[in-house]
Design a protein around this motif. Structure first.
Motif, PDB file in Angstrom:
ATOM      1  N   ASN A   1     -40.311 -29.753  35.347  1.00 51.59           N
ATOM      2  CA  ASN A   1     -39.259 -28.906  34.776  1.00 51.59           C
ATOM      3  C   ASN A   1     -38.014 -29.728  34.423  1.00 51.59           C
ATOM      4  O   ASN A   1     -36.933 -29.200  34.248  1.00 51.59           O
ATOM      5  CB  ASN A   1     -38.915 -27.727  35.690  1.00 51.59           C
TER       6      ASN A   1
ATOM      7  N   LEU B   1     -36.085 -31.749  35.994  1.00 55.84           N
ATOM      8  CA  LEU B   1     -34.964 -32.092  36.872  1.00 55.84           C
ATOM      9  C   LEU B   1     -34.871 -33.617  36.914  1.00 55.84           C
ATOM     10  O   LEU B   1     -33.819 -34.180  37.199  1.00 55.84           O
ATOM     11  CB  LEU B   1     -35.158 -31.519  38.277  1.00 55.84           C
TER      12      LEU B   1
ATOM     13  N   ASN C   1     -33.642 -25.321  28.757  1.00 57.70           N
ATOM     14  CA  ASN C   1     -33.381 -24.113  29.543  1.00 57.70           C
ATOM     15  C   ASN C   1     -34.394 -23.007  29.261  1.00 57.70           C
ATOM     16  O   ASN C   1     -34.677 -22.190  30.125  1.00 57.70           O
ATOM     17  CB  ASN C   1     -31.964 -23.606  29.282  1.00 57.70           C
TER      18      ASN C   1
ATOM     19  N   ARG D   1     -37.435 -23.871  31.266  1.00 54.93           N
ATOM     20  CA  ARG D   1     -37.188 -23.655  32.699  1.00 54.93           C
ATOM     21  C   ARG D   1     -37.279 -22.190  33.096  1.00 54.93           C
ATOM     22  O   ARG D   1     -37.605 -21.876  34.242  1.00 54.93           O
ATOM     23  CB  ARG D   1     -35.823 -24.218  33.096  1.00 54.93           C
ATOM     24  N   THR D   2     -36.963 -21.279  32.154  1.00 56.31           N
ATOM     25  CA  THR D   2     -37.096 -19.862  32.517  1.00 56.31           C
ATOM     26  C   THR D   2     -38.567 -19.486  32.708  1.00 56.31           C
ATOM     27  O   THR D   2     -38.862 -18.486  33.350  1.00 56.31           O
ATOM     28  CB  THR D   2     -36.490 -18.925  31.444  1.00 56.31           C
TER      29      THR D   2
ATOM     30  N   PHE E   1     -37.765 -24.862  46.493  1.00 57.94           N
ATOM     31  CA  PHE E   1     -37.371 -26.142  47.071  1.00 57.94           C
ATOM     32  C   PHE E   1     -37.611 -26.176  48.579  1.00 57.94           C
ATOM     33  O   PHE E   1     -37.629 -25.142  49.241  1.00 57.94           O
ATOM     34  CB  PHE E   1     -35.878 -26.393  46.811  1.00 57.94           C
TER      35      PHE E   1
ATOM     36  N   ASN F   1     -32.159 -23.697  48.938  1.00 58.78           N
ATOM     37  CA  ASN F   1     -31.116 -23.687  47.908  1.00 58.78           C
ATOM     38  C   ASN F   1     -30.785 -22.288  47.400  1.00 58.78           C
ATOM     39  O   ASN F   1     -30.574 -22.083  46.215  1.00 58.78           O
ATOM     40  CB  ASN F   1     -31.505 -24.580  46.720  1.00 58.78           C
TER      41      ASN F   1
ATOM     42  N   PHE G   1     -28.158 -19.274  46.841  1.00 54.95           N
ATOM     43  CA  PHE G   1     -26.734 -19.339  46.531  1.00 54.95           C
ATOM     44  C   PHE G   1     -25.966 -18.609  47.634  1.00 54.95           C
ATOM     45  O   PHE G   1     -26.028 -17.377  47.724  1.00 54.95           O
ATOM     46  CB  PHE G   1     -26.461 -18.711  45.163  1.00 54.95           C
TER      47      PHE G   1
ATOM     48  N   HIS H   1     -22.950 -17.783  48.201  1.00 54.38           N
ATOM     49  CA  HIS H   1     -21.848 -16.864  47.908  1.00 54.38           C
ATOM     50  C   HIS H   1     -22.340 -15.546  47.315  1.00 54.38           C
ATOM     51  O   HIS H   1     -21.535 -14.671  47.018  1.00 54.38           O
ATOM     52  CB  HIS H   1     -20.841 -17.521  46.968  1.00 54.38           C
TER      53      HIS H   1
ATOM     54  N   GLY I   1     -28.468 -29.542  45.646  1.00 57.01           N
ATOM     55  CA  GLY I   1     -29.547 -28.559  45.564  1.00 57.01           C
ATOM     56  C   GLY I   1     -29.098 -27.262  44.894  1.00 57.01           C
ATOM     57  O   GLY I   1     -29.903 -26.581  44.260  1.00 57.01           O
ATOM     58  N   GLN I   2     -27.819 -26.918  45.030  1.00 57.84           N
ATOM     59  CA  GLN I   2     -27.287 -25.726  44.372  1.00 57.84           C
ATOM     60  C   GLN I   2     -27.382 -25.860  42.862  1.00 57.84           C
ATOM     61  O   GLN I   2     -27.777 -24.943  42.148  1.00 57.84           O
ATOM     62  CB  GLN I   2     -25.820 -25.509  44.781  1.00 57.84           C
TER      63      GLN I   2
ATOM     64  N   GLU J   1     -29.361 -27.946  41.246  1.00 58.73           N
ATOM     65  CA  GLU J   1     -30.769 -28.023  40.836  1.00 58.73           C
ATOM     66  C   GLU J   1     -31.418 -26.647  40.817  1.00 58.73           C
ATOM     67  O   GLU J   1     -32.190 -26.325  39.905  1.00 58.73           O
ATOM     68  CB  GLU J   1     -31.537 -28.954  41.780  1.00 58.73           C
ATOM     69  N   ALA J   2     -31.108 -25.833  41.835  1.00 57.54           N
ATOM     70  CA  ALA J   2     -31.702 -24.497  41.880  1.00 57.54           C
ATOM     71  C   ALA J   2     -31.261 -23.684  40.671  1.00 57.54           C
ATOM     72  O   ALA J   2     -32.068 -23.026  40.016  1.00 57.54           O
ATOM     73  CB  ALA J   2     -31.297 -23.793  43.170  1.00 57.54           C
ATOM     74  N   ALA J   3     -29.971 -23.759  40.348  1.00 58.98           N
ATOM     75  CA  ALA J   3     -29.457 -22.989  39.211  1.00 58.98           C
ATOM     76  C   ALA J   3     -30.077 -23.472  37.900  1.00 58.98           C
ATOM     77  O   ALA J   3     -30.525 -22.663  37.078  1.00 58.98           O
ATOM     78  CB  ALA J   3     -27.937 -23.096  39.153  1.00 58.98           C
ATOM     79  N   ARG J   4     -30.144 -24.795  37.727  1.00 56.16           N
ATOM     80  CA  ARG J   4     -30.723 -25.326  36.486  1.00 56.16           C
ATOM     81  C   ARG J   4     -32.209 -25.022  36.404  1.00 56.16           C
ATOM     82  O   ARG J   4     -32.727 -24.769  35.325  1.00 56.16           O
ATOM     83  CB  ARG J   4     -30.492 -26.839  36.382  1.00 56.16           C
ATOM     84  N   SER J   5     -32.905 -25.044  37.557  1.00 58.03           N
ATOM     85  CA  SER J   5     -34.348 -24.779  37.531  1.00 58.03           C
ATOM     86  C   SER J   5     -34.625 -23.339  37.115  1.00 58.03           C
ATOM     87  O   SER J   5     -35.719 -23.023  36.663  1.00 58.03           O
ATOM     88  CB  SER J   5     -34.983 -25.070  38.897  1.00 58.03           C
ATOM     89  N   LEU J   6     -33.631 -22.464  37.267  1.00 57.14           N
ATOM     90  CA  LEU J   6     -33.803 -21.061  36.857  1.00 57.14           C
ATOM     91  C   LEU J   6     -33.446 -20.857  35.382  1.00 57.14           C
ATOM     92  O   LEU J   6     -33.488 -19.738  34.880  1.00 57.14           O
ATOM     93  CB  LEU J   6     -32.925 -20.154  37.719  1.00 57.14           C
ATOM     94  N   GLY J   7     -33.043 -21.934  34.722  1.00 59.33           N
ATOM     95  CA  GLY J   7     -32.755 -21.831  33.291  1.00 59.33           C
ATOM     96  C   GLY J   7     -31.288 -21.618  32.960  1.00 59.33           C
ATOM     97  O   GLY J   7     -30.936 -21.394  31.814  1.00 59.33           O
ATOM     98  N   LEU J   8     -30.408 -21.672  33.973  1.00 63.42           N
ATOM     99  CA  LEU J   8     -28.985 -21.566  33.684  1.00 63.42           C
ATOM    100  C   LEU J   8     -28.509 -22.842  32.983  1.00 63.42           C
ATOM    101  O   LEU J   8     -28.989 -23.934  33.284  1.00 63.42           O
ATOM    102  CB  LEU J   8     -28.183 -21.373  34.983  1.00 63.42           C
ATOM    103  N   THR J   9     -27.564 -22.692  32.064  1.00 64.29           N
ATOM    104  CA  THR J   9     -27.008 -23.866  31.398  1.00 64.29           C
ATOM    105  C   THR J   9     -26.043 -24.563  32.362  1.00 64.29           C
ATOM    106  O   THR J   9     -25.700 -24.011  33.415  1.00 64.29           O
ATOM    107  CB  THR J   9     -26.212 -23.470  30.144  1.00 64.29           C
TER     108      THR J   9
ATOM    109  N   GLN K   1     -22.937 -22.321  32.744  1.00 63.57           N
ATOM    110  CA  GLN K   1     -23.189 -21.151  33.605  1.00 63.57           C
ATOM    111  C   GLN K   1     -23.300 -21.565  35.063  1.00 63.57           C
ATOM    112  O   GLN K   1     -22.788 -20.890  35.955  1.00 63.57           O
ATOM    113  CB  GLN K   1     -24.495 -20.468  33.174  1.00 63.57           C
TER     114      GLN K   1
ATOM    115  N   ILE L   1     -22.056 -20.595  39.871  1.00 61.48           N
ATOM    116  CA  ILE L   1     -22.653 -21.055  41.127  1.00 61.48           C
ATOM    117  C   ILE L   1     -21.757 -22.072  41.844  1.00 61.48           C
ATOM    118  O   ILE L   1     -21.428 -21.899  43.011  1.00 61.48           O
ATOM    119  CB  ILE L   1     -24.051 -21.692  40.867  1.00 61.48           C
TER     120      ILE L   1
END
Lengths: 245, 255
Positions: A52, A54, A77, A80-81, A87, A91, A93, A95, B134-135, B137-145, B148, B153
């Motif tokens: 993907n 990374l 992107n 990736r969707t 992981f 990881n 979020f 918040h 990792g935060q 990477e997780a966001a980017r792996s979900l397709g966020l730019t 974003q 995040i």
């Protein structure tokens, strides 16, 4: 046979001059569950993260659903969707509550309306057995629960391929089972998966193909039955011999 | 004016309290606006510094990225490497020379904002760097730019963690705006000097001045500790040191 969902061709990758992936050719067909195993530093995780993007490979080409990804202007992107990733360290979020963890990417990346995202997130949280925790903060969950939320978060994007990077390595032994059973159920439904794992039991039962990596190369790639009972490569034999001891 | 110390203090408070209070008001205004604008500008500077390298970067994008980063670095270096008192003189009289006279109070707000921006940029940058990768990477792996990921995040977590340090900057500003007397901003220190010139009783006047500064910083510290407790972040311990010494919460990167 039908088209591979994913195809890596002649992938090279090095970090600071140290080769990590050496001329990798790797294909995944729809419905396959490929387990990547091997010693630490063999390049399993890097290979997974290359899928993907990374990690960007130095050379080679990556095809996803037949479309070349690296030497074209395809949007990373968008790819990736379609590829979910789980992981080792969850990881989540911190918040956002559990539900928001599972809706934010649906809304931002897939532009789903809030109501629809909410519905889908609840559906997958129910599937991983966490419908009672939708408004919990990630910090209040156990490791196994966190990882199940992470799986639901990835599934809520309705991916066609799921990547797992040692999903149970950071868990207490008692919590490994709940995560593996979710993954097993997923495999049974026909989800295409690539799993980096040290769980040989899982690889054997659930995997449709086992790949042993060593020194940045895929040494052997076979269905579990053949892989575990009659390993071809001496490196595989040595690896399995150590496991059994 | 009476000769004794306490009588002197009493006399000054009785006759000059409006001047002290107005000075204090201006000081608080400068510190508050300076911290708010400094925060906004500091976000911008930190953003320029952290523009990521994209895998298929064109030559032009690369030049732009490096220029942005260089500008941010130079700005921070200059504003942290010179005294605010000197910055005030250069900016106030420099702008006056170029575009004609302007109000000292406005100049004061500009100077404090520009100065605070440099410190807050470093605080925010350290805050962003402290978030686990990792935060991202997780966001980017979900397709966020990238944008974003940052906005939704990384920054919400980073800002929450650096709120104590931003609060410190406010307290530092309450004290350090005293240097703006050099461009005749009528803040607390300037007004105190004016009063003391009338009687040549510096000790009594500045005793009052120091008590006023102390009360404000004490109240601000208590308030910020309350905010931190509510946010559940680590608390500020006491009144911080001057801004001219980089604050220990800044994580310096080796350059």
């Amino acid at each position: 046979m039908n088209q591979p969902l994913l195809s890596l061709q002649n992938i090279w990758k090095s970090f600071h001059g140290v080769p990590i992936l050496q001329n990798i050719d790797f294909e995944v067909y729809p419905g396959e569950v490929v387990c990547l195993i091997g010693p630490s530093g063999s390049g399993k995780s890097t290979l997974l993260r290359t899928i993907n993007r990374l990690e960007e490979p130095d050379e080679g080409e990556l095809y996803f659903q037949g479309v070349p990804q690296l030497h074209s202007h395809t949007d990373v992107n968008v790819m990736r969707t379609h590829i979910g990733m789980v992981f080792q360290s969850f990881n989540l979020f911190p918040h956002l509550d559990v539900l928001a963890n599972c809706t934010i990417a649906q809304q931002l990346a897939l532009k789903r309306p809030a109501m629809e995202a909410d519905l889908i997130a609840r559906q997958y949280l129910t599937k991983v057995g966490l419908e009672a925790f939708i408004h919990a903060a990630p910090a209040s969950l156990s490791g196994g629960q966190k990882q199940r939320v992470a799986i639901a978060r990835a599934l809520a994007m309705n991916p066609t391929l799921m990547l797992f990077d040692e999903p149970t390595s950071a868990l207490d032994p008692e919590m490994v089972g709940e995560v593996l059973s979710v993954m097993q159920a997923l495999a049974k439904e026909g989800m295409t998966m690539v799993v980096v794992t040290h769980e040989m039991g899982f690889a054997r039962q659930v995997g449709s193909r086992i790949c042993l990596m060593d020194g940045g190369k895929i040494v052997e790639s076979n269905p579990p039955q053949a892989f575990f009972t009659s390993p071809q490569h001496p490196r595989t034999q040595a690896f399995l011999a150590k496991l059994l001891r | 004016m009476p000769v004794g110390f306490l009588e002197g203090v009493g006399y000054l408070l009785e006759h000059y309290w409006p001047l002290f209070l107005r000075g204090l008001g201006t000081t608080l205004l400068l510190a508050a606006l300076g911290t708010i604008f400094g925060f906004i500008l500091g976000m911008g500077l930190a953003t320029l510094h952290l523009i990521p390298k994209s895998p298929q970067e064109t030559r032009l994008q690369q030049v732009g990225r490096l220029l942005a980063k260089g500008f941010s670095r130079l700005y921070i270096q200059i504003f942290r490497g010179t005294p605010m008192m000197v910055q005030a003189i250069i900016i106030y009289y420099g702008a006056m020379r170029l575009w004609g006279s302007w109000p000292a109070l406005l100049a004061g707000i500009v100077v404090v904002s520009l100065n605070t921006a440099a410190y807050i940029a470093e605080i925010i940058r350290a805050g962003i760097n402290a978030i686990d990768k990792g935060q991202h990477e997780a966001a980017r792996s979900l397709g966020l730019t990238y944008g974003q990921t940052m906005r939704r995040i990384i920054l919400p977590q980073a800002i929450k963690n650096v709120i104590p340090s931003i609060g410190n900057e406010f307290i530092v500003n309450v004290k350090d705006t005293s240097v703006l007397n050099v461009i005749a901003v009528t803040e607390l220190f300037y007004n105190s000097t004016s009063i003391s010139m009338t009687f040549y009783r510096q000790f009594e006047v500045f005793f009052i001045t120091s008590v006023l500064y102390f009360i404000i910083t004490l109240l601000a510290t208590a308030f910020l500790n309350g905010v931190d407790r509510r946010l559940g972040v680590r608390s500020v311990v006491g009144i911080p040191t001057s801004a001219t010494v980089p604050f220990p919460t800044h994580r310096e990167d080796p350059q």
